[in-house]
Design an enzyme around this catalytic site. Sequence first.
Site: not given
Ligand code: LLP
Length: 417
Positions: A239, A273, A341
């Site tokens: 998204g 997401g 820590c």
């Molecule tokens: N589809 C795939 C194949 C993905 O790898 C991801 C996210 C999504 C969908 C969802 O993307 P979104 O709509 O959430 O942008 N931990 C990181 C973000 C890692 C995203 C990984 N892939 C953070 O906290 O910013």
Amino acid sequence: MNSFYFQNKVLHAESVPVSDLMGAYGSPLYIYSKSQIEFNWQQFEKSFGSHPHLICYAVKANSNLAVLNVLANLGSGFDIVSIGELERVIAAGGNPKKCVFSGVAKTEQAIQKALEYGIYCFNVESVAELDRIESVAASLKMNAPISIRVNPNVDAKTHPYISTGLTENKFGVSVEIALSLYKKTNLSDHLEVFGLDYHIGSQITDISPFLEALDKALELIARLEEEEIYLNHIDIGGGVGVTYDKETPISINDYMHSVIQKVGDLKIMVEPGRSIVGNAGIFVTKVEYLKQNELKSFAIVDGAMNDLLRPALYGSYHQAVTIEDNSKGIKDSWDIVGPVCETADFLAKSRSLTLKQGDYIALMTAGAYGFVLSSNYNSRPRVAEVMVDGSVHQLVRMRETTESLFKNEKILKNETN
Ligand code: LLP
């Protein structure tokens, strides 16, 4: 819509003062808003109008069963990257037939289980993975639904750790390799061509990389049609970015309008997401100590990098607010740091706040990639999660106990005894 708002200088989650939740469930705490999740999902749903589509919520962003259940009840599909995520979706009432399976390292066992659960399709990330899926499907005498993840080599202009659509990234295959994989799938007795997917990165706030990637995907689809290979869907990946600080998010409506214009009749899939759960959650932590030296002022809180990793891992910004008016505290520019820590253990830096010991600070927009990235580092039990629905609130994950942290461990037996 904003489900977390101040009324009479008191932070509320829907209609519940956050201080009531802290009193009821303790600190630190993740708090989610059910109606914000629903509202965010509906923004995607409405943007498609009557165009055929499937929203596959990216489970990795927040995989709490209550969150998944809210989305399952809306009829959402899911983007999963492990059998663990698929089994969570099923446990939460989701439909495996609406699940796409992404991820670069699918094991034989995972492929087999996914086929047995009857998932919507595999998002295939390599030549070797397609071979493996074919042989597992053949051994089960099944037909595996295939989408090839194309790496369009587009710069998403986001943090390098969450940029996924460049050739230097481990994800997907080039257009040329994709073409050969589609031909192979088309000829196979155990593979079936379903769609094409790509994902260029997360927290994207400029529409142009999205449209550039789409154009590249559509060029490939045109080449496939010349070979008489026809797809059922195009999956445009994640998204849009959300507002953590001053970012202006892309309008979901405008984005989907542009996509619909370009794809013709093809079914559109999307895997949001962050934009579904990001602003539907906050992380609240208590000030244990204030500590000032000649250079810095630290608010030492009970929450840490193991609870909310984003600031330490990506240098991410989360707005920090005290949950109640607090004129009696000390006004300063505070670094909000945790008990772990590590110097990387900070939740926010240089925030102008009036604080005193015992205050609660809310880190906003923590619903996505918050709890899911938490760990037990420093033997810290993972925190509780609560969901609010209007004036009703419920614990949706119990706070862990220290005993639960070592229940799977064993002391070496002494052979000489
Ligand atoms: N589809 C795939 C194949 C993905 O790898 C991801 C996210 C999504 C969908 C969802 O993307 P979104 O709509 O959430 O942008 N931990 C990181 C973000 C890692 C995203 C990984 N892939 C953070 O906290 O910013």
